[in-house]
Design a protein around this motif. Sequence first.
Motif, PDB file in Angstrom:
ATOM      1  N   GLU A   1       0.814  -1.226   0.000  1.00 57.93           N
ATOM      2  CA  GLU A   1       0.000   0.000   0.000  1.00 57.93           C
ATOM      3  C   GLU A   1       0.844   1.272   0.000  1.00 57.93           C
ATOM      4  O   GLU A   1       0.302   2.360  -0.185  1.00 57.93           O
ATOM      5  CB  GLU A   1      -0.914   0.011   1.228  1.00 57.93           C
ATOM      6  N   ASN A   2       2.151   1.148   0.217  1.00 59.31           N
ATOM      7  CA  ASN A   2       3.015   2.324   0.347  1.00 59.31           C
ATOM      8  C   ASN A   2       4.283   2.204  -0.492  1.00 59.31           C
ATOM      9  O   ASN A   2       5.399   2.225   0.034  1.00 59.31           O
ATOM     10  CB  ASN A   2       3.372   2.516   1.834  1.00 59.31           C
ATOM     11  N   PRO A   3       4.123   2.114  -1.810  1.00 58.89           N
ATOM     12  CA  PRO A   3       5.300   1.919  -2.668  1.00 58.89           C
ATOM     13  C   PRO A   3       6.295   3.084  -2.635  1.00 58.89           C
ATOM     14  O   PRO A   3       7.505   2.864  -2.761  1.00 58.89           O
ATOM     15  CB  PRO A   3       4.709   1.732  -4.070  1.00 58.89           C
ATOM     16  N   LYS A   4       5.814   4.302  -2.445  1.00 57.80           N
ATOM     17  CA  LYS A   4       6.728   5.450  -2.388  1.00 57.80           C
ATOM     18  C   LYS A   4       7.629   5.367  -1.167  1.00 57.80           C
ATOM     19  O   LYS A   4       8.829   5.643  -1.242  1.00 57.80           O
ATOM     20  CB  LYS A   4       5.951   6.767  -2.373  1.00 57.80           C
ATOM     21  N   GLU A   5       7.050   4.986  -0.038  1.00 51.57           N
ATOM     22  CA  GLU A   5       7.844   4.864   1.185  1.00 51.57           C
ATOM     23  C   GLU A   5       8.836   3.709   1.081  1.00 51.57           C
ATOM     24  O   GLU A   5       9.954   3.795   1.566  1.00 51.57           O
ATOM     25  CB  GLU A   5       6.925   4.686   2.402  1.00 51.57           C
ATOM     26  N   VAL A   6       8.420   2.611   0.422  1.00 51.86           N
ATOM     27  CA  VAL A   6       9.330   1.478   0.217  1.00 51.86           C
ATOM     28  C   VAL A   6      10.520   1.927  -0.621  1.00 51.86           C
ATOM     29  O   VAL A   6      11.671   1.624  -0.300  1.00 51.86           O
ATOM     30  CB  VAL A   6       8.603   0.289  -0.455  1.00 51.86           C
ATOM     31  N   ALA A   7      10.245   2.673  -1.690  1.00 58.58           N
ATOM     32  CA  ALA A   7      11.331   3.169  -2.553  1.00 58.58           C
ATOM     33  C   ALA A   7      12.258   4.095  -1.769  1.00 58.58           C
ATOM     34  O   ALA A   7      13.484   4.015  -1.912  1.00 58.58           O
ATOM     35  CB  ALA A   7      10.745   3.890  -3.767  1.00 58.58           C
ATOM     36  N   SER A   8      11.690   4.960  -0.934  1.00 61.43           N
ATOM     37  CA  SER A   8      12.514   5.867  -0.127  1.00 61.43           C
ATOM     38  C   SER A   8      13.373   5.087   0.861  1.00 61.43           C
ATOM     39  O   SER A   8      14.548   5.405   1.065  1.00 61.43           O
ATOM     40  CB  SER A   8      11.629   6.849   0.646  1.00 61.43           C
ATOM     41  N   TYR A   9      12.803   4.053   1.467  1.00 58.55           N
ATOM     42  CA  TYR A   9      13.560   3.223   2.407  1.00 58.55           C
ATOM     43  C   TYR A   9      14.732   2.560   1.691  1.00 58.55           C
ATOM     44  O   TYR A   9      15.862   2.586   2.168  1.00 58.55           O
ATOM     45  CB  TYR A   9      12.656   2.161   3.030  1.00 58.55           C
ATOM     46  N   LYS A  10      14.448   1.992   0.533  1.00 62.81           N
ATOM     47  CA  LYS A  10      15.495   1.300  -0.219  1.00 62.81           C
ATOM     48  C   LYS A  10      16.543   2.262  -0.754  1.00 62.81           C
ATOM     49  O   LYS A  10      17.672   1.857  -1.025  1.00 62.81           O
ATOM     50  CB  LYS A  10      14.880   0.486  -1.352  1.00 62.81           C
ATOM     51  N   ALA A  11      16.169   3.544  -0.877  1.00 62.10           N
ATOM     52  CA  ALA A  11      17.119   4.565  -1.340  1.00 62.10           C
ATOM     53  C   ALA A  11      17.968   5.100  -0.194  1.00 62.10           C
ATOM     54  O   ALA A  11      18.801   5.973  -0.390  1.00 62.10           O
ATOM     55  CB  ALA A  11      16.366   5.700  -2.023  1.00 62.10           C
ATOM     56  N   GLY A  12      17.733   4.580   1.023  1.00 62.27           N
ATOM     57  CA  GLY A  12      18.578   4.976   2.143  1.00 62.27           C
ATOM     58  C   GLY A  12      17.885   5.656   3.304  1.00 62.27           C
ATOM     59  O   GLY A  12      18.513   5.939   4.316  1.00 62.27           O
ATOM     60  N   LYS A  13      16.612   5.926   3.182  1.00 62.63           N
ATOM     61  CA  LYS A  13      15.890   6.587   4.282  1.00 62.63           C
ATOM     62  C   LYS A  13      15.405   5.522   5.281  1.00 62.63           C
ATOM     63  O   LYS A  13      14.219   5.226   5.402  1.00 62.63           O
ATOM     64  CB  LYS A  13      14.718   7.399   3.734  1.00 62.63           C
ATOM     65  N   THR A  14      16.353   4.958   6.011  1.00 63.78           N
ATOM     66  CA  THR A  14      16.060   3.834   6.893  1.00 63.78           C
ATOM     67  C   THR A  14      15.238   4.225   8.118  1.00 63.78           C
ATOM     68  O   THR A  14      14.724   3.346   8.810  1.00 63.78           O
ATOM     69  CB  THR A  14      17.360   3.141   7.344  1.00 63.78           C
ATOM     70  N   THR A  15      15.093   5.501   8.369  1.00 64.61           N
ATOM     71  CA  THR A  15      14.259   5.933   9.495  1.00 64.61           C
ATOM     72  C   THR A  15      12.789   5.582   9.259  1.00 64.61           C
ATOM     73  O   THR A  15      12.001   5.586  10.204  1.00 64.61           O
ATOM     74  CB  THR A  15      14.385   7.447   9.741  1.00 64.61           C
ATOM     75  N   LEU A  16      12.450   5.257   8.017  1.00 61.68           N
ATOM     76  CA  LEU A  16      11.080   4.853   7.718  1.00 61.68           C
ATOM     77  C   LEU A  16      10.729   3.510   8.344  1.00 61.68           C
ATOM     78  O   LEU A  16       9.555   3.149   8.413  1.00 61.68           O
ATOM     79  CB  LEU A  16      10.860   4.782   6.204  1.00 61.68           C
ATOM     80  N   ALA A  17      11.708   2.774   8.828  1.00 61.17           N
ATOM     81  CA  ALA A  17      11.434   1.474   9.451  1.00 61.17           C
ATOM     82  C   ALA A  17      10.440   1.641  10.596  1.00 61.17           C
ATOM     83  O   ALA A  17       9.497   0.851  10.730  1.00 61.17           O
ATOM     84  CB  ALA A  17      12.720   0.830   9.944  1.00 61.17           C
ATOM     85  N   ALA A  18      10.636   2.659  11.404  1.00 59.39           N
ATOM     86  CA  ALA A  18       9.720   2.908  12.526  1.00 59.39           C
ATOM     87  C   ALA A  18       8.325   3.264  12.016  1.00 59.39           C
ATOM     88  O   ALA A  18       7.320   2.869  12.616  1.00 59.39           O
ATOM     89  CB  ALA A  18      10.269   4.017  13.420  1.00 59.39           C
TER      90      ALA A  18
END
Length: 82
Positions: free
Chosen positions: A36-53
């Motif tokens: 449901e959140n492909p943009k956030e997944v892409a951001s996480y994979k691009a290095g924004k690991t704070t999205l894990a929380a």
Amino acid sequence: MEETHRTPREIVQSEGLARVNDDTAIRQVCQEVLAENPKEVASYKAGKTTLAAWFVGQVMRKMRGKADPSLARSILEDLLKG
């Protein structure tokens, strides 16, 4: 407990308050959150690991706070690696 004369375990079970530790159930919700959140997944994979929380929070929200957050985090990290 005094009013109903039930044990804490009985109250938790009857009120649906138990924590979910079922790997399969949590994994399914994790997969839904990621889908449901492909943009956030892409951001996480691009290095924004704070999205894990944030992902863990979404899983908790979908499961109404009943998911084991450490298990949810572990499953999410596994899914996001792939």
